[in-house]
Design an enzyme around this catalytic site. Structure first.
Site, mmCIF file in Angstrom:
data_model
loop_
_atom_site.group_PDB
_atom_site.id
_atom_site.type_symbol
_atom_site.label_atom_id
_atom_site.label_comp_id
_atom_site.label_asym_id
_atom_site.label_seq_id
_atom_site.Cartn_x
_atom_site.Cartn_y
_atom_site.Cartn_z
ATOM 1 N N GLU A 1 1.085 7.131 6.958
ATOM 2 C CA GLU A 1 2.282 6.638 6.255
ATOM 3 C C GLU A 1 2.232 7.040 4.788
ATOM 4 O OE1 GLU A 1 3.422 2.515 6.792
ATOM 5 O OE2 GLU A 1 2.392 2.432 8.706
ATOM 6 N N SER B 1 0.832 -1.217 0.000
ATOM 7 C CA SER B 1 0.000 0.000 0.000
ATOM 8 C C SER B 1 0.862 1.262 0.000
ATOM 9 C CB SER B 1 -0.986 0.000 1.178
ATOM 10 O OG SER B 1 -0.331 0.249 2.397
ATOM 11 N N ASN B 2 2.018 1.211 0.638
ATOM 12 C CA ASN B 2 2.900 2.389 0.578
ATOM 13 C C ASN B 2 3.452 2.590 -0.830
ATOM 14 O OD1 ASN B 2 3.430 3.918 3.215
ATOM 15 N ND2 ASN B 2 3.382 1.762 3.863
ATOM 16 N N LEU C 1 18.786 -5.563 5.492
ATOM 17 C CA LEU C 1 19.786 -5.341 4.448
ATOM 18 C C LEU C 1 21.176 -5.622 5.013
ATOM 19 C CD1 LEU C 1 18.608 -1.985 2.802
ATOM 20 C CD2 LEU C 1 17.852 -4.319 2.326
ATOM 21 N N ASP D 1 20.396 3.166 8.054
ATOM 22 C CA ASP D 1 21.803 2.952 8.380
ATOM 23 C C ASP D 1 21.950 1.516 8.894
ATOM 24 O OD1 ASP D 1 21.059 2.913 11.029
ATOM 25 O OD2 ASP D 1 22.025 4.804 11.560
ATOM 26 N N GLU D 2 23.097 1.227 9.489
ATOM 27 C CA GLU D 2 23.350 -0.187 9.786
ATOM 28 C C GLU D 2 22.691 -0.686 11.063
ATOM 29 O OE1 GLU D 2 27.063 -1.902 8.628
ATOM 30 O OE2 GLU D 2 27.497 -0.165 7.357
ATOM 31 N N MET E 1 10.556 -6.875 4.105
ATOM 32 C CA MET E 1 10.688 -7.574 5.378
ATOM 33 C C MET E 1 11.972 -8.396 5.474
ATOM 34 S SD MET E 1 8.136 -6.356 6.808
ATOM 35 C CE MET E 1 8.051 -7.292 8.329
ATOM 36 N N HIS F 1 8.598 3.411 8.936
ATOM 37 C CA HIS F 1 8.376 2.568 10.106
ATOM 38 C C HIS F 1 7.118 3.059 10.826
ATOM 39 C CE1 HIS F 1 9.423 -0.156 13.321
ATOM 40 N NE2 HIS F 1 9.118 0.805 14.168
HETATM 41 C C1 GRF Z 1 3.881 -0.586 6.824
HETATM 42 O O1 GRF Z 1 3.211 -0.539 8.052
HETATM 43 C C2 GRF Z 1 5.264 -0.007 6.961
HETATM 44 O O2 GRF Z 1 5.342 1.020 7.910
HETATM 45 C C3 GRF Z 1 6.064 -1.199 7.420
HETATM 46 O O3 GRF Z 1 5.532 -2.278 6.724
HETATM 47 C C4 GRF Z 1 4.174 -2.008 6.376
HETATM 48 C C5 GRF Z 1 4.056 -2.177 4.902
HETATM 49 O O4 GRF Z 1 2.735 -2.038 4.456
HETATM 50 N N1 GRF Z 1 7.471 -0.973 7.181
HETATM 51 P P1 GRF Z 1 2.439 -1.974 2.886
HETATM 52 O O5 GRF Z 1 2.980 -3.265 2.254
HETATM 53 O O6 GRF Z 1 3.134 -0.762 2.346
HETATM 54 O O7 GRF Z 1 0.951 -1.891 2.786
#
Ligand code: GRF
Length: 204
Positions: free
Chosen positions: A177, A16-17, A96, A144-145, A93, A112
């Protein structure tokens, strides 16, 4: 004509992002940019299918039992091949490798779902809800790391309501987000900001 900023999106799930970013690019809210490639470590990620539907370059690069550095090497090669200027992690997920982070200094962003430095790690919205915070939100930061640690580009806050459960709170954060990521990318690409210590500030 100036060349457009080439964005690379990394995702593992629903995306979705990514879709919010794609809509913003299409609507000109991220000026002079294009999504040059979408890469997923999961071939069946819904976000990857959505990228294909939109006619974008969409690649599945799965780990297939490879070590992290080797898998990351394949992704780095694809990003270089597509001449990516800025990498946006959008629900990617997988951690890196340091080689990956060093290959693109200050050119990898992450979103995040908490107001960092509170609640890094998995299930941040649930962590925040269970902790009983009254204000929650999201953070876009450079990678970052250290996990969920890099310089903060921007944050957006939401109220936690009495009647909320973790699901309702997560949905309210997710809506922010989608706004935050667009604003953060536009800010970075504008070239008008610099990193000073841990602060991301407008150039004098
Ligand atoms: C979001 O809550 C983002 O903050 C986190 O993972 C989720 C990803 O959601 N890092 P989507 O796949 O973008 O819907």
């Amino acid at each position: 004509m100036s060349t457009r900023h080439r964005l690379g999106i990394l995702l593992s799930g629903r995306g979705s992002n990514f879709l919010a970013i794609a809509d913003s690019v299409a609507a000109g809210r991220i000026p002079n940019a294009e999504i040059a490639v979408v890469i997923s470590n999961k071939a069946d990620a819904l976000g990857l299918a959505a990228a294909r539907e939109r006619g974008l370059n969409a690649l599945a690069i799965e780990a297939d039992g490879r070590k992290r550095a080797e898998h990351d090497g394949a992704i780095i090669a694809a990003l270089r091949e597509h001449r990516i200027e800025l990498i946006c992690l959008a629900g990617y997920m997988r951690l890196l490798s340091s080689g990956f982070i060093q290959a693109f200094p200050e050119r990898i962003l992450n979103i995040h779902p908490s107001l960092l430095p509170a609640f890094p790690g998995l299930d941040a919205q649930h962590q925040a809800f269970d902790y009983g915070v009254k204000v929650a939100g999201c953070t876009v930061h450079f990678v970052d790391e250290q996990l969920d640690h890099g310089v903060i580009i921007l944050q957006r806050a939401v109220a936690v309501h009495e009647a909320d459960d973790a699901h309702a709170l997560s949905a309210r954060i997710l809506a922010e987000e989608h706004i935050a990521y667009t604003e953060a990318i536009a800010r970075v690409l504008s070239g008008a900001y610099v990193i000073e210590g841990r602060r991301y500030v407008r150039k004098q």
